[in-house]
Design an enzyme around this catalytic site. Structure first.
Site, PDB file in Angstrom:
ATOM      1  N   ARG A 135      10.436  21.689 -37.783  1.00 27.49           N
ATOM      2  CA  ARG A 135       9.492  20.578 -37.713  1.00 27.49           C
ATOM      3  C   ARG A 135       8.644  20.661 -38.974  1.00 27.49           C
ATOM      4  NH1 ARG A 135       9.669  23.115 -32.655  1.00 27.49           N
ATOM      5  NH2 ARG A 135      10.402  21.777 -30.948  1.00 27.49           N
ATOM      6  N   LYS A 160       6.232  24.834 -31.284  1.00 27.94           N
ATOM      7  CA  LYS A 160       5.932  24.004 -30.124  1.00 27.94           C
ATOM      8  C   LYS A 160       6.068  24.828 -28.853  1.00 27.94           C
ATOM      9  CE  LYS A 160       7.045  19.457 -28.207  1.00 27.94           C
ATOM     10  NZ  LYS A 160       7.916  18.261 -28.331  1.00 27.94           N
ATOM     11  N   HIS A 265      11.020  14.106 -39.120  1.00 27.78           N
ATOM     12  CA  HIS A 265      11.747  14.659 -37.979  1.00 27.78           C
ATOM     13  C   HIS A 265      13.213  14.262 -37.997  1.00 27.78           C
ATOM     14  CE1 HIS A 265      10.776  17.108 -34.536  1.00 27.78           C
ATOM     15  NE2 HIS A 265      11.556  16.381 -33.766  1.00 27.78           N
ATOM     16  N   ARG A 268      15.426  17.114 -39.020  1.00 27.01           N
ATOM     17  CA  ARG A 268      15.672  18.097 -37.957  1.00 27.01           C
ATOM     18  C   ARG A 268      16.772  17.589 -37.019  1.00 27.01           C
ATOM     19  NH1 ARG A 268      13.275  22.176 -34.474  1.00 27.01           N
ATOM     20  NH2 ARG A 268      13.127  21.461 -32.305  1.00 27.01           N
ATOM     21  N   HIS A 291      14.478  24.990 -28.486  1.00 26.23           N
ATOM     22  CA  HIS A 291      14.385  24.221 -27.240  1.00 26.23           C
ATOM     23  C   HIS A 291      14.404  25.161 -26.045  1.00 26.23           C
ATOM     24  CE1 HIS A 291      16.234  20.378 -29.234  1.00 26.23           C
ATOM     25  NE2 HIS A 291      14.931  20.502 -29.464  1.00 26.23           N
ATOM     26  N   TYR A 300      21.953  15.370 -28.622  1.00 35.53           N
ATOM     27  CA  TYR A 300      22.692  15.208 -29.876  1.00 35.53           C
ATOM     28  C   TYR A 300      24.179  15.008 -29.640  1.00 35.53           C
ATOM     29  CZ  TYR A 300      18.260  16.743 -31.764  1.00 35.53           C
ATOM     30  OH  TYR A 300      16.927  16.831 -32.065  1.00 35.53           O
TER      31      TYR A 300
END
Length: 326
Positions: A135, A160, A265, A268, A291, A300
């Site tokens: 990020r 995050k 973003h 990414r 994640h 994705y």
């Protein structure tokens, strides 16, 4: 900053629990709006009905996005559940469902085209976003000690969800990254002549008052000027602001002629999609992206179209003179 004794107490409570400065600012913003919405009534004299009314007003009158509504709810949940210790319980309120949006992904050629239109420093940042799946603020918060060039990896701290992770470092970017680190170290030495160093988390700065003198703490992408530390109020050098990179990407997109909506973003997203496209395991990609749930990474596969792999358009069959499949 807090404008009342009550907000100041919330401010101290958030800081005591170690939340990031960005979270602190966001929570205080929504708590203040909640209080103003109800005519400056004290939160102790309010509860679930008032929270429900505020969230409904945001959705119906202010037309805020679903994510914004969730942030407001999280802020008020902290206020009541953590700070006031008056749990809200069941609000009898259901947040609007966020519709699924597929991420915008660039082709390798499009990534290369945008890179050619970027100045050196923003280009290196975008190369790290695309090459390591970062990020933008994770990249800008990189310190010299977080870069392991011999090991070919980057340590991402406090990402995050307040999580640390390790991700890969592309070999092709190493020469330019070494040059950037060298410039950052030189700037650090000049700053030390004025007893100024990189901004360091306040608790660590108090525990290790001379840590700012160590080059490892220097940001890889330092800001051009000094600023006041948000907690200690002393002069320091922070990292480059993300707006610098966002503006550079916007200009590069315009110059490249690419019509897709491109943000920082996007690179990414492209990192993850291109790894899956190359046959890498989805669990590996999940770890590199940081994640918590593999279902987040699975979005994705929809970009790739793997869920309908092998399916042929009926128009193609018609053009080939084949009968449509029943």
């Amino acid at each position: 900053m807090p404008t009342s004794p009550f907000l100041e107490s919330v401010h101290r409570s958030i800081r005591l629990r170690g939340y990031s400065l960005r979270t602190e600012k966001t929570y205080l913003h929504w708590i203040k709006r909640f209080i103003l919405f109800h005519g400056k009534k004290h939160p102790c004299n309010m509860g679930a009905p008032e929270v429900q009314a505020f969230l409904s007003w945001l959705a119906s009158d202010q037309h805020v996005a679903v994510n914004t509504q969730k942030v407001a709810l999280n802020s008020l949940a902290y206020l009541y559940n953590q700070h006031l210790e008056q749990p809200l319980g069941d609000l009898g309120f259901t947040l609007a469902t966020k519709k699924r949006r597929l991420p915008v992904v660039l082709s390798p050629a499009e990534v290369g085209c945008i890179l050619t239109h970027l100045p050196p420093s923003p280009r290196l940042v975008i190369e790290l976003l695309y090459g390591s799946g970062l990020r933008v603020n994770e990249c800008l918060r990189l310190r010299v000690m977080d870069v392991d060039i011999p090991g070919g990896k980057l340590l991402i701290r406090d990402g995050k969800g307040r999580k640390d992770r390790v991700t890969l470092l592309g070999r092709s970017v190493i020469p330019r990254l070494e040059s950037q680190i060298g410039m950052a170290k030189e700037l650090h030495q000049r700053d030390l002549l004025h007893a100024i160093g990189p901004s360091i988390p306040h608790a660590l700065g108090k525990k290790y008052p001379n840590a700012f003198r160590q080059p490892g703490w220097m940001y890889v992408f330092p800001s051009k000027g000094y600023c006041r530390h948000p907690v200690g109020n002393h002069w320091c050098r922070h990292h480059l602001h993300d707006s610098v990179i966002r503006k550079a990407v916007g200009k590069a997109q315009g110059a490249s002629g690419i019509t897709k909506r491109v943000t920082c973003h996007t690179f990414r997203h492209s990192f993850a999609t291109h790894l899956l496209e190359a046959g890498y395991d989805i669990r590996t990609v999940q770890e590199l992206l940081g994640h918590s749930d593999v279902r987040t990474t699975q979005i994705y596969t929809h970009v790739l179209g793997q869920h309908f792999a092998g399916t042929h358009s009926p128009l193609d069959r018609l053009m080939l003179g084949q009968a449509p499949v029943a």
